[in-house]
Design an enzyme around this catalytic site. Structure first.
Site, mmCIF file in Angstrom:
data_model
loop_
_atom_site.group_PDB
_atom_site.id
_atom_site.type_symbol
_atom_site.label_atom_id
_atom_site.label_comp_id
_atom_site.label_asym_id
_atom_site.label_seq_id
_atom_site.Cartn_x
_atom_site.Cartn_y
_atom_site.Cartn_z
ATOM 1 N N SER A 556 0.847 -1.194 0.000
ATOM 2 C CA SER A 556 0.000 0.000 0.000
ATOM 3 C C SER A 556 0.883 1.245 0.000
ATOM 4 O O SER A 556 2.032 1.209 0.480
ATOM 5 C CB SER A 556 -0.902 0.012 1.240
ATOM 6 O OG SER A 556 -1.559 1.259 1.376
ATOM 7 N N TYR A 569 -3.106 -0.768 10.289
ATOM 8 C CA TYR A 569 -3.060 -1.088 8.860
ATOM 9 C C TYR A 569 -1.731 -0.654 8.258
ATOM 10 O O TYR A 569 -1.061 -1.423 7.561
ATOM 11 C CB TYR A 569 -4.223 -0.401 8.149
ATOM 12 C CG TYR A 569 -4.250 -0.607 6.647
ATOM 13 C CD1 TYR A 569 -4.784 -1.769 6.102
ATOM 14 C CD2 TYR A 569 -3.753 0.360 5.775
ATOM 15 C CE1 TYR A 569 -4.823 -1.963 4.730
ATOM 16 C CE2 TYR A 569 -3.782 0.182 4.406
ATOM 17 C CZ TYR A 569 -4.316 -0.976 3.892
ATOM 18 O OH TYR A 569 -4.344 -1.169 2.535
#
Length: 679
Positions: A556, A569
């Site tokens: 990400s 996350y």
């Protein structure tokens, strides 16, 4: 063509015959019908023959798969036939007999159909018929089985001369309804489509009954102690453990896709005393050995042998197989023969376990296995009433390295970039994972669709084209046992694994003080720990295969960018990002490349965003949830929304063959976020 009643009847007959594997093997044999149609030039009647063209399968034959030829021109070729030494030239001459445009290219068997004086002709490869054709005293047995209604035709390579031979046999035997072609198959004929089909089935079923009634019990000999089949679960465990090593054996010249079969016919054959002798004789029918190679590789150890011993022996046998195949080529090659195409086996037989078959794609591998089962059935039938006696090795070579066969291979379309590669994608039941699976299949890969949601995985696998393209596995990536099971399913379905995409993920968007240890552990278990477990199992398979491989992490932008309310996350994405670097450094010596993709703002189709993450991120940024994709786009340099297919494009770019010297790289797919620039 299909409006013509004879052609329509031909298609219907072909479908019925091709639907039953007792009648012919996949893509084997051909059928024809003669009749009249209107000549668009003269307006008068013209005699035509419709015949299954080169390639294709009787069970699924369509109008486009038929070649339509003018009978007057086809029969006139006998006047210019230069003799058996130059019979291959006649194949090109068939093109000058075609009626109209379109349709399939005429096959080598066109002469058999056109020159035989019958309105309808079937040429088929039934196991029962080939068993008689490959028996040492096949001519005598054919007479005993059929009397004078079915005539023996000695072995001759398919071609124009064989067509002349069968035509002469029919003319000399007006009472006959067909013939057995030595070493090859059967041909039947009739005045109507119904009569022809009836005669074909009569030959096949009569031969089946003859073999059953006359055959001795246990034609493959007694069971070898210790070579009996393992139990179902033990068998699949052993097959999965062996599969990557077997694939390495079959892929030394070029990578291959695999198929595993542990049907009763295979296991019984391999448990019997005569299987080494019979396997060494090889197959006989041209359709068989063109698919299965001249003979299989047979592991000569019982299934109880330790795995490392079996692997070592497999490598020894492979070296010997390659030497023997090279010698076979050298014995028979002429100065103008095509170059040797490769010396690896297409069929590997493992007693007590089953058969591994290989090809350029899953369908080819599966069909090769089906053909070897046909060959086992043929050997059983021939040994039951006589002795199995396939055609001479020199004749096999003439067909395997036939100039016409080489020309057919050269006409095959260029392989797609990911052809022969087997991919496993986690989280592939929706969103980015689904898009990646779609792109990989489109580029030629076979894909294992792995997802926690089994229904979604099954749906995606079906969308991708079914079991020859993709299979579904239900897997929780936090479970070592389930991950091991997923890779077992992959190697049993396709022979191995070459490309793994760590895509499974979850996200819980909370500020630091609201993030619980459970939130932290869940996200790290799925993405950091899960990626580690998947990559570890992938490395085990890839190193055993000795084919290199690719591992891709869908990380990400958050692995680099420090955003608000996202501690768990982002931290686990950073963990994944460093796994890429660590594994690239460790696995490079095995030819395994490890790279990453850093997406951002993939809202549309995303399972994560749909599961509540989108609403939370929208709240953080103060925009309506339905506008979140637009919001992300506007904060990028390119002002473009990132979609799942854009991430899939990056995965393909990393694995499709152009970046062969790239490892340890992270590719941003975020439409340009300056704060996430890697350097």
């Amino acid at each position: 063509m299909a409006t013509n009643t004879e052609a329509a009847a031909l298609l219907a007959r072909s479908h019925r015959l091709g639907a039953d594997p007792r009648n012919t093997n996949y893509a084997g044999g051909n059928t024809s019908a003669k009749g009249t149609d209107t000549d668009p030039v003269t307006g008068g009647d013209v005699e035509l023959m419709w015949v299954k063209g080169s390639g294709g399968d009787l069970g699924t034959l369509t109008e486009a798969g038929l070649a339509a030829l003018r009978l007057d021109r086809l029969r006139a070729l006998t006047d210019v036939y230069p003799g058996v030494e130059r019979e291959d030239e006649m194949v090109a001459a068939f093109d000058y007999c075609l009626h109209g445009k379109g349709g399939a290219a005429p096959s080598i068997d066109t002469a058999m159909h056109g020159l035989v004086d019958a309105a309808h002709v079937d040429h088929l490869h039934p196991d029962s018929g080939i068993a008689l054709a490959c028996a040492a005293d096949g001519e005598k047995l054919t007479a005993e089985c059929f009397g004078d209604t079915v005539v023996w035709v000695p072995w001759r390579r398919p071609g124009f001369q064989l067509g002349l031979d069968i035509a002469a046999v029919k003319k000399a035997n007006p009472q006959a309804v067909g013939c057995v072609l030595g070493g090859h198959g059967i041909t039947a004929w009739g005045d109507t489509s119904e009569e022809c089909e009836r005669n074909s089935l009569h030959i096949i079923r009569t031969a089946e009954a003859f073999l059953a009634e006359r055959g001795r019990p246990e034609p493959f000999g007694p069971v070898i102690e210790g070579y009996e089949a393992l139990s179902g679960e033990e068998r699949r465990e052993r097959a999965a453990a062996l599969a990557p090593y077997v694939r390495a054996v079959a892929s030394q010249d070029r990578p291959q896709v695999g198929h595993f079969d542990d049907s009763d016919a295979v296991l019984d054959f391999l448990a019997r005393a005569e299987h080494p002798r019979l396997a060494a004789l090889g197959t006989s029918c041209p359709d068989h050995f063109l698919r299965t190679k001249v003979r299989p590789l047979v592991l000569d150890l019982p299934p109880s042998a330790p795995l490392d011993e079996a692997v070592a022996r497999l490598k020894e046998l492979h070296a010997a197989y390659r030497e023997e195949y090279a010698a076979y080529y050298a014995r028979h090659a002429e100065p103008d023969s095509p170059a040797m195409r490769g010396a690896d086996p297409a069929i590997v037989l493992v007693p007590g376990v089953g058969m591994f078959s290989f090809g350029k794609d899953k369908q080819t591998a599966r069909v090769a296995g089906e053909f070897y089962i046909n060959a086992i059935n043929v050997m059983r039938g021939a040994e039951a009433v006589s002795t199995y006696a396939p055609i001479e090795e020199s004749e096999k070579f003439r067909i395997e390295y036939w100039a016409l066969e080489e020309a057919k291979l050269q006409r095959m379309p260029k392989p797609k970039p990911l052809a022969t590669r087997v991919a496993l994608v986690t989280g592939a039941g929706s969103g980015i994972g689904r898009a990646i699976a779609q792109r990989l299949v489109a580029e030629g890969a076979c894909v294992v669709v792995a997802d926690l949601n089994g229904e979604n995985a099954e749906r995606v696998a079906e969308e991708l084209g079914g079991s020859d393209k993709a299979v579904a596995v239900t897997v929780d990536v936090t479970s070592e046992e389930q991950i091991v099971g997923a890779f077992k399913a992959a190697v049993l379905a396709f022979g191995g694994v070459d490309l793994v995409v760590n895509n499974a993920g979850i996200s819980i968007s909370k500020p630091l003080l609201e993030t619980s240890a459970k939130d932290w552990d869940l996200q790290h278990d799925i993405m950091a720990r899960g990626s580690f477990l998947v990559s570890r199992e992938a490395a085990r398979v890839m190193t055993a295969q000795e084919l290199g491989g690719d591992i891709v992490y869908i990380a990400s932008k958050n692995a680099v960018f420090a955003g608000p309310n996202n501690i768990a996350y982002s931290a686990t994405k950073a963990d994944q990002a460093h796994q890429v670097r660590l594994l690239a450094a460790e696995l490079g010596e095995h030819g395994i490349r490890v790279n990453g993709v850093n997406p951002d703002g993939v809202v549309r189709g995303s399972g994560i965003f749909a599961g509540g993450w989108g609403a939370k991120r929208a709240a953080v940024y103060g925009v309506p949830e339905e506008k979140l994709g637009e919001f992300y786009a506007q904060r990028t340099l390119l002002k473009r929304e990132v979609l799942p297919e854009h991430v899939a494009n990056a995965v393909f770019a990393l694995t499709g063959g152009d970046l062969t010297h790239t490892t340890g790289l992270h590719v941003p797919v975020d439409a340009g976020v300056a704060a996430a620039f890697l350097r």
